[in-house]
Motif scaffolding. Structure first.
Motif, PDB file in Angstrom:
ATOM      1  N   VAL A  21      -5.813   1.761   5.616  1.00 32.92           N
ATOM      2  CA  VAL A  21      -6.361   0.871   5.015  1.00 32.92           C
ATOM      3  C   VAL A  21      -6.841  -0.529   5.972  1.00 32.92           C
ATOM      4  CG1 VAL A  21      -3.960  -0.178   5.384  1.00 32.92           C
ATOM      5  CG2 VAL A  21      -5.250  -0.599   3.016  1.00 32.92           C
TER       6      VAL A  21
ATOM      7  N   HIS B  11     -11.520   4.487  -1.811  1.00 39.96           N
ATOM      8  CA  HIS B  11     -11.103   3.045  -1.624  1.00 39.96           C
ATOM      9  C   HIS B  11     -12.851   2.551  -1.777  1.00 39.96           C
ATOM     10  CE1 HIS B  11      -7.307   3.922  -0.502  1.00 39.96           C
ATOM     11  NE2 HIS B  11      -6.936   2.608  -0.240  1.00 39.96           N
TER      12      HIS B  11
ATOM     13  N   ARG C 128       3.608   1.744  -3.597  1.00 40.30           N
ATOM     14  CA  ARG C 128       2.962   1.242  -4.238  1.00 40.30           C
ATOM     15  C   ARG C 128       2.579   3.412  -4.519  1.00 40.30           C
ATOM     16  NH1 ARG C 128       1.108  -1.839  -8.195  1.00 40.30           N
ATOM     17  NH2 ARG C 128       0.720  -3.247  -7.747  1.00 40.30           N
ATOM     18  N   GLN C 129       2.483   3.937  -3.301  1.00 36.95           N
ATOM     19  CA  GLN C 129       2.683   4.899  -3.381  1.00 36.95           C
ATOM     20  C   GLN C 129       4.036   6.508  -3.459  1.00 36.95           C
ATOM     21  OE1 GLN C 129       0.468   7.411  -3.312  1.00 36.95           O
ATOM     22  NE2 GLN C 129      -1.810   6.105  -3.176  1.00 36.95           N
TER      23      GLN C 129
ATOM     24  N   GLU D 113      -2.329   6.336   3.144  1.00 36.67           N
ATOM     25  CA  GLU D 113      -1.381   5.304   2.996  1.00 36.67           C
ATOM     26  C   GLU D 113      -0.772   6.552   2.065  1.00 36.67           C
ATOM     27  OE1 GLU D 113      -3.824   3.946   0.389  1.00 36.67           O
ATOM     28  OE2 GLU D 113      -3.777   4.007   2.537  1.00 36.67           O
TER      29      GLU D 113
ATOM     30  N   TRP E 127     -10.195   9.050   2.128  1.00 35.82           N
ATOM     31  CA  TRP E 127      -9.428   7.553   1.900  1.00 35.82           C
ATOM     32  C   TRP E 127     -10.460   6.970   1.613  1.00 35.82           C
ATOM     33  CZ3 TRP E 127     -10.696   3.218   4.676  1.00 35.82           C
ATOM     34  CH2 TRP E 127      -9.963   2.098   3.693  1.00 35.82           C
TER      35      TRP E 127
ATOM     36  N   ASN F 176       1.094  -1.443   0.060  1.00 34.13           N
ATOM     37  CA  ASN F 176      -0.024  -0.202  -0.140  1.00 34.13           C
ATOM     38  C   ASN F 176       1.070   1.690  -0.252  1.00 34.13           C
ATOM     39  OD1 ASN F 176      -2.786  -1.444   0.264  1.00 34.13           O
ATOM     40  ND2 ASN F 176      -2.381  -1.688   2.258  1.00 34.13           N
TER      41      ASN F 176
END
Length: 264
Positions: free
Chosen positions: A119, A255, A13-14, A148, A251, A10
């Motif tokens: 998350v 998602h 990737r950011q 994240e 957030w 998570n």
């Protein structure tokens, strides 16, 4: 050139995406085939294998393994390069304090210590795909839910600015009880969601049904039982990046599809 470990996670990737957006060359450590932005150099492998650090100037290091036995060797390999380390409470044999001791022995280090990851709310996704209730224990427990992308932003800023010898304790912008988190998810999704409080034994069964490993569930519930009901909130994300931490509602919007059915 910055090596990003945990590049498929998570936060990783950011970090990759934000470094690419800043025009910085990135080498991503990944176990399998992954779709990264154009220009990212992908290296297959994991942290139990020797790292290829040729041409690397700095390392974003997140520890995804349950054992920390290999961490000292990895830090030795990093040598004098700047290492930005994302602390983890999930390493069974290596406390956060011990992680900090090891990392701070490096010549050039930065520690990033996050509060509760937003998350984690995805643990409820199975329940919310099935109905409008979230069933669990300690609904009155508040957490400063942290996006994240904000964790990554602090790490990236540390890498780009060369912020060495600092420890950053990160939280989201406000402490929200689990009941309040469910309410906000419902508001964003446009659904009448509600929290249902369970006794410990039934909450344990529910967490296992939600997909959490049995070995982790008891640790989680024990931790929840002794955590402060309302934790402190820091402004560290804004202090480091110049931008306030993202609210939990943002957030959730990012998602929303993961939580399942939408109204209408």
């Amino acid at each position: 050139m910055i090596l990003v470990t945990g590049a498929t996670g998570n936060v990783g990737r950011q970090v990759v995406a934000q470094l690419c957006a800043a025009g910085v060359p990135v080498r991503a450590l990944a176990r399998g085939a992954v779709d990264f932005p154009d220009g990212v150099e992908v290296v297959r492998g994991d942290l139990r294998e020797p790292l290829d650090l040729r041409g690397v100037d700095a390392v974003f290091l997140v520890w995804p393994l349950r054992s920390g036995a290999a961490l000292p060797g990895v830090l030795d390999a990093v040598g004098g390069r700047h290492v930005v380390f994302l602390g983890s409470g999930g390493v069974a044999d290596l406390s956060m304090g011990r992680q900090a001791d090891l990392v701070s022995s490096c010549p050039r280090w930065t520690m990033v210590r996050p509060s509760t990851f937003a998350v984690n709310a995805l643990w409820w996704a199975r329940q919310l795909r099935a109905g409008d209730e979230v069933r669990g224990a300690h609904g009155d427990l508040a957490m400063a839910m942290l996006h994240e992308a904000d964790i990554a932003a602090v790490a990236v800023r540390s890498l780009l600015d060369g912020r060495v010898g600092e420890t950053f304790d990160l939280t989201g912008p406000e402490a929200l009880t689990q009941v309040e988190q469910v309410r906000i998810i419902g508001e964003v999704l446009g659904r009448p969601l509600r929290w249902v409080e369970l006794p410990r034994a039934r909450a344990r069964t529910q967490l296992v049904a939600d997909g959490l490993p049995e070995s982790f569930v008891d640790v989680l519930l024990d931790t929840y039982a002794v955590m402060p009901r309302r934790p402190a909130v820091t402004a560290t994300v804004e202090d480091v990046t110049g931008t306030p931490a993202r609210p939990f509602a943002e957030w959730v919007a990012d998602h929303a599809e993961t939580f399942g059915r939408m109204p209408g």
